[in-house]
Structures are given as structure tokens and as C-alpha cells.
Design a protein around this motif. Structure first.
Motif, PDB file in Angstrom:
ATOM      1  N   UNK A  29      17.083 -35.286   4.573  1.00 62.83           N
ATOM      2  CA  UNK A  29      17.023 -36.573   3.878  1.00 62.83           C
ATOM      3  C   UNK A  29      18.359 -37.288   4.025  1.00 62.83           C
ATOM      4  N   UNK A  30      18.309 -38.605   4.033  1.00 65.10           N
ATOM      5  CA  UNK A  30      19.499 -39.422   4.208  1.00 65.10           C
ATOM      6  C   UNK A  30      19.696 -40.321   2.990  1.00 65.10           C
ATOM      7  N   UNK A  44      17.619 -57.247  10.927  1.00 60.94           N
ATOM      8  CA  UNK A  44      16.184 -57.126  10.662  1.00 60.94           C
ATOM      9  C   UNK A  44      15.669 -55.758  11.077  1.00 60.94           C
ATOM     10  N   UNK A  45      16.022 -55.327  12.281  1.00 61.16           N
ATOM     11  CA  UNK A  45      15.568 -54.018  12.740  1.00 61.16           C
ATOM     12  C   UNK A  45      16.096 -52.884  11.882  1.00 61.16           C
ATOM     13  N   UNK A  46      17.361 -52.997  11.474  1.00 55.00           N
ATOM     14  CA  UNK A  46      17.947 -51.965  10.614  1.00 55.00           C
ATOM     15  C   UNK A  46      17.227 -51.906   9.278  1.00 55.00           C
ATOM     16  N   UNK A  47      16.961 -53.070   8.696  1.00 54.47           N
ATOM     17  CA  UNK A  47      16.317 -53.094   7.381  1.00 54.47           C
ATOM     18  C   UNK A  47      14.897 -52.543   7.452  1.00 54.47           C
ATOM     19  N   UNK A  48      14.185 -52.907   8.481  1.00 47.96           N
ATOM     20  CA  UNK A  48      12.823 -52.376   8.644  1.00 47.96           C
ATOM     21  C   UNK A  48      12.838 -50.862   8.818  1.00 47.96           C
ATOM     22  N   UNK A  49      13.783 -50.356   9.586  1.00 50.82           N
ATOM     23  CA  UNK A  49      13.852 -48.904   9.791  1.00 50.82           C
ATOM     24  C   UNK A  49      14.218 -48.179   8.497  1.00 50.82           C
ATOM     25  N   UNK A  50      15.166 -48.730   7.750  1.00 50.54           N
ATOM     26  CA  UNK A  50      15.560 -48.104   6.488  1.00 50.54           C
ATOM     27  C   UNK A  50      14.405 -48.095   5.485  1.00 50.54           C
ATOM     28  N   UNK A  51      13.693 -49.190   5.420  1.00 48.49           N
ATOM     29  CA  UNK A  51      12.528 -49.275   4.525  1.00 48.49           C
ATOM     30  C   UNK A  51      11.485 -48.238   4.918  1.00 48.49           C
ATOM     31  N   UNK A  52      11.257 -48.104   6.207  1.00 48.20           N
ATOM     32  CA  UNK A  52      10.279 -47.129   6.698  1.00 48.20           C
ATOM     33  C   UNK A  52      10.707 -45.701   6.372  1.00 48.20           C
ATOM     34  N   UNK A  53      11.988 -45.416   6.546  1.00 47.23           N
ATOM     35  CA  UNK A  53      12.501 -44.083   6.224  1.00 47.23           C
ATOM     36  C   UNK A  53      12.358 -43.777   4.728  1.00 47.23           C
ATOM     37  N   UNK A  55      10.197 -45.123   2.595  1.00 46.61           N
ATOM     38  CA  UNK A  55       8.785 -44.998   2.227  1.00 46.61           C
ATOM     39  C   UNK A  55       8.174 -43.697   2.728  1.00 46.61           C
ATOM     40  N   UNK A  56       8.786 -43.123   3.761  1.00 44.07           N
ATOM     41  CA  UNK A  56       8.327 -41.831   4.282  1.00 44.07           C
ATOM     42  C   UNK A  56       8.956 -40.659   3.534  1.00 44.07           C
ATOM     43  N   UNK A  57       9.798 -40.971   2.553  1.00 38.68           N
ATOM     44  CA  UNK A  57      10.452 -39.916   1.777  1.00 38.68           C
ATOM     45  C   UNK A  57      11.641 -39.299   2.466  1.00 38.68           C
ATOM     46  N   UNK A  58      12.139 -39.939   3.511  1.00 39.03           N
ATOM     47  CA  UNK A  58      13.254 -39.379   4.283  1.00 39.03           C
ATOM     48  C   UNK A  58      14.600 -39.970   3.897  1.00 39.03           C
ATOM     49  N   UNK A  59      14.605 -41.044   3.123  1.00 38.37           N
ATOM     50  CA  UNK A  59      15.874 -41.711   2.839  1.00 38.37           C
ATOM     51  C   UNK A  59      15.830 -42.427   1.505  1.00 38.37           C
ATOM     52  N   UNK A  60      17.017 -42.692   0.986  1.00 35.75           N
ATOM     53  CA  UNK A  60      17.206 -43.625  -0.121  1.00 35.75           C
ATOM     54  C   UNK A  60      18.457 -44.416   0.200  1.00 35.75           C
ATOM     55  N   UNK A  61      18.516 -45.617  -0.328  1.00 30.25           N
ATOM     56  CA  UNK A  61      19.616 -46.528  -0.022  1.00 30.25           C
ATOM     57  C   UNK A  61      20.168 -47.110  -1.311  1.00 30.25           C
ATOM     58  N   UNK A  62      21.481 -47.023  -1.499  1.00 29.54           N
ATOM     59  CA  UNK A  62      22.098 -47.751  -2.603  1.00 29.54           C
ATOM     60  C   UNK A  62      22.535 -49.119  -2.073  1.00 29.54           C
ATOM     61  N   UNK A  63      22.690 -50.073  -2.968  1.00 30.84           N
ATOM     62  CA  UNK A  63      23.024 -51.433  -2.566  1.00 30.84           C
ATOM     63  C   UNK A  63      24.522 -51.642  -2.477  1.00 30.84           C
ATOM     64  N   UNK A 107      21.819 -48.907  -7.442  1.00 30.58           N
ATOM     65  CA  UNK A 107      23.245 -49.152  -7.187  1.00 30.58           C
ATOM     66  C   UNK A 107      24.055 -47.867  -7.217  1.00 30.58           C
ATOM     67  N   UNK A 108      23.471 -46.796  -7.699  1.00 33.42           N
ATOM     68  CA  UNK A 108      24.137 -45.482  -7.720  1.00 33.42           C
ATOM     69  C   UNK A 108      23.061 -44.420  -7.810  1.00 33.42           C
ATOM     70  N   UNK A 109      23.353 -43.254  -7.241  1.00 35.61           N
ATOM     71  CA  UNK A 109      22.440 -42.120  -7.292  1.00 35.61           C
ATOM     72  C   UNK A 109      23.225 -40.855  -7.605  1.00 35.61           C
ATOM     73  N   UNK A 110      22.603 -39.952  -8.350  1.00 35.41           N
ATOM     74  CA  UNK A 110      23.255 -38.675  -8.647  1.00 35.41           C
ATOM     75  C   UNK A 110      22.215 -37.598  -8.898  1.00 35.41           C
ATOM     76  N   UNK A 111      22.558 -36.381  -8.503  1.00 37.71           N
ATOM     77  CA  UNK A 111      21.734 -35.211  -8.835  1.00 37.71           C
ATOM     78  C   UNK A 111      22.365 -34.409  -9.964  1.00 37.71           C
ATOM     79  N   UNK A 112      23.359 -34.987 -10.632  1.00 42.54           N
ATOM     80  CA  UNK A 112      24.064 -34.305 -11.711  1.00 42.54           C
ATOM     81  C   UNK A 112      25.365 -33.671 -11.280  1.00 42.54           C
ATOM     82  N   UNK A 113      25.514 -33.477  -9.971  1.00 41.35           N
ATOM     83  CA  UNK A 113      26.743 -32.874  -9.434  1.00 41.35           C
ATOM     84  C   UNK A 113      27.440 -33.798  -8.423  1.00 41.35           C
ATOM     85  N   UNK A 114      26.648 -34.570  -7.696  1.00 42.05           N
ATOM     86  CA  UNK A 114      27.160 -35.459  -6.663  1.00 42.05           C
ATOM     87  C   UNK A 114      26.767 -36.887  -7.015  1.00 42.05           C
TER      88      UNK A 114
END
Length: 279
Positions: A29-30, A44-53, A55-63, A107-114
Motif C-alpha cells: 500500500x502507498x 490529470x494523468x497523475x490524479x486519475x492514477x492516484x484516484x484509481x489506486x 479506490x482499489x485499496x492500494x493507496x491513500x493520499x493526504x492533501x 490532511x493527516x493519517x496515523x495508525x497510532x504510531x506513525x
């Protein structure tokens, strides 16, 4: 167990993003650290690829600040600037769908340690408060009156945090910390003009992660936003903006699932965009 990687600023470098994803093990996961678009050759291509990733459960993106800038342009609050490369998104048939997806990113993500953020964390915030403050902005961005927030988002004040801040001043201070800050004073007064390296701090200021008693010092923080630092690895702090859009690299670095030494974390890099304005 599949790995998780944090990825530095893509900034619309669609070809570099494609090359990086090819190098990442497929079950991994990314987490992208913001500035997903702008300045690069294929926002445009980057945004479409990130959205696809995502939605496939392979990525998350902070702003990051460039992503918020895109939302403000889309809302008619800001105009494009000289180096902006977001016109392709604004003219795309899936513009509304893409921009709605951007608005719903954290705007931020954490698993409790990172902790993963785009720019920085105020020294007064511990991990829990960082996530709670990020949620305040996320809630407004995802709401019906998000354009009103975008109208009030810009500005350098207040430049210091207080728990008593309210309304748009509070939201602006949160947004500026998480998406714009590089330097601050030991008591958390933010500075937004300086963009050079660690030794270029204005008098009285230090890099936000150098504040001696910041409350997230025991949390491993990954961030982007600061290309003049290059790949930065310090105690519990990893900076991954390696200047992809300025002819540097697009960098992914493993996020540990244990107390693994940062020296042992895997790093994957691909070549960035040879920007025509690069010095």
C-alpha cells in the motif's frame, strides 16, 4: 505481511508516478504525502492514477497546499498562476468527479504510531490533537459550504496556535501548519516565506521538527513539501520531497510495522521530471 510505503510529492509528474508504481510490490500500500498535482507535465494523468489506486485499496493520499490551490481554482476563488499545470484537470470530462475525490481526502493519517502529513506539525500538538485538528478541516472541506472555507483559507494569520482559536482563524492555522509550514519558533510561531534548507532559518526560527519539546517527538512522522531538504532521515522524522518536479527523484520509503531502524527501511526511487525552468 505486505509493506506500506510513504511517497513524496508527485506534483503532477504522471510518468514518474507510473514508473514508481511499477517498482512497488503489488500487494503493498502507498500513502502519498500531498501535493499530488501541479507544476509537473501530467497533473490529470497523475490524479486519475492516484484516484484509481485509492479506490482499489492500494493507496491513500493526504492533501498538500497545491491540492488545496486546485480546489480553490475549481471553485472560482483563485486563478491559475504562471507555473500551474492544472488546466487539463479543469477541462477534463471527469473534472467534477476528480475534484470531489480530492475534497474527500484527509490532511493527516496515523495508525497510532506513525503520522503522515504534507508539511509539518505544530509543536503544541500531540498525535491525537494533530488528527483531531485535521478532522476539523476535513469535515468542512467535505461539507456543502466548503467554498466558503476556501474563500477564508488564505492568509498568514494567525501564525501561532491557541486552543481558543475559533472559526476560520482556527481552520486557517490548522491548514497552514499541515500544508505550508517549514519553520517556526520554539513556541510555535509559524513562518511561511523561507523555502531553503535547514540552515536558512530566519532569526529566532527553527525547522518545525527541530523544536526540542514538540509533543510529537516520540511519533515517527513522514512529511513532504520541502524539496530543498532532499531525502531527510532524522530521529523519528523522515522527509520525502526529493524534488521530483524539479529534476530530482520521486521517492517511496517503507513505513515500519515495528520499531525497525530507519536505516533498514527500504527506499525505492525513480527519475523525476526534467522541468524546463530547472536551474
Amino acid at each position: 505481511m505486505s509493506k506500506i510505503y510513504a511517497v513524496g510529492d508527485v506534483q503532477g509528474c504522471g510518468p514518474s508516478l507510473k514508473n514508481l508504481v511499477k517498482k512497488i510490490p503489488k500487494k503493498s500500500k502507498l500513502i502519498f504525502l500531498g501535493d499530488l498535482v501541479n507544476r509537473g507535465p501530467d497533473s490529470l494523468g497523475a490524479l486519475r492514477q492516484l484516484k484509481s489506486l485509492q479506490e482499489a485499496g492500494r493507496a491513500e493520499c493526504v492533501l498538500g497546499n497545491h491540492d488545496l490551490h486546485l480546489l480553490a481554482i475549481d471553485a472560482g476563488i483563485r486563478k491559475t498562476k504562471g507555473l500551474d499545470t492544472v488546466e487539463s484537470i479543469l477541462k477534463a470530462p471527469d473534472r467534477a468527479e476528480l475534484l470531489d475525490w480530492v475534497r474527500n481526502r484527509p490532511l493527516a493519517l496515523s495508525n497510532g504510531k506513525v503520522l503522515t502529513v504534507h508539511a509539518g506539525v505544530l509543536p503544541q500538538w500531540d498525535l491525537q490533537q494533530t488528527i483531531e485538528c485535521a478532522h476539523e478541516v476535513e469535515k468542512v472541506l467535505r461539507g456543502k459550504s466548503y467554498k466558503r472555507f476556501l474563500e477564508n483559507m488564505y492568509g498568514n494569520t494567525p501564525n501561532q496556535w491557541s486552543n481558543s482559536l475559533k472559526g476560520y482563524e482556527r481552520l486557517r492555522a490548522i491548514t497552514n501548519s499541515l500544508t505550508r509550514m517549514r519553520f517556526c519558533t520554539p513556541n510555535g510561531k509559524m513562518e511561511f516565506e523561507s523555502k531553503e534548507g535547514l540552515n536558512a532559518a530566519p532569526k529566532g526560527y527553527v525547522p518545525w521538527f527541530k523544536v526540542p519539546k514538540r509533543k510529537t517527538r516520540d511519533t515517527l512522522v513522514y512529511f513532504g513539501h520541502w524539496s530543498t531538504l532532499g531525502l531527510l532521515r532524522e530521529q523519528n522524522v523522515i522527509g520525502l520531497d526529493t524534488g521530483c518536479v524539479w529534476g530530482g527523484k520521486l521517492t517511496a520509503m517503507e513505513i515500519p510495522d515495528s520499531n525497525k531502524d530507519s536505516k533498514d527501511l527500504e527506499i525505492i526511487q525513480v527519475d523525476g521530471y526534467d522541468h524546463p525552468l530547472r536551474m
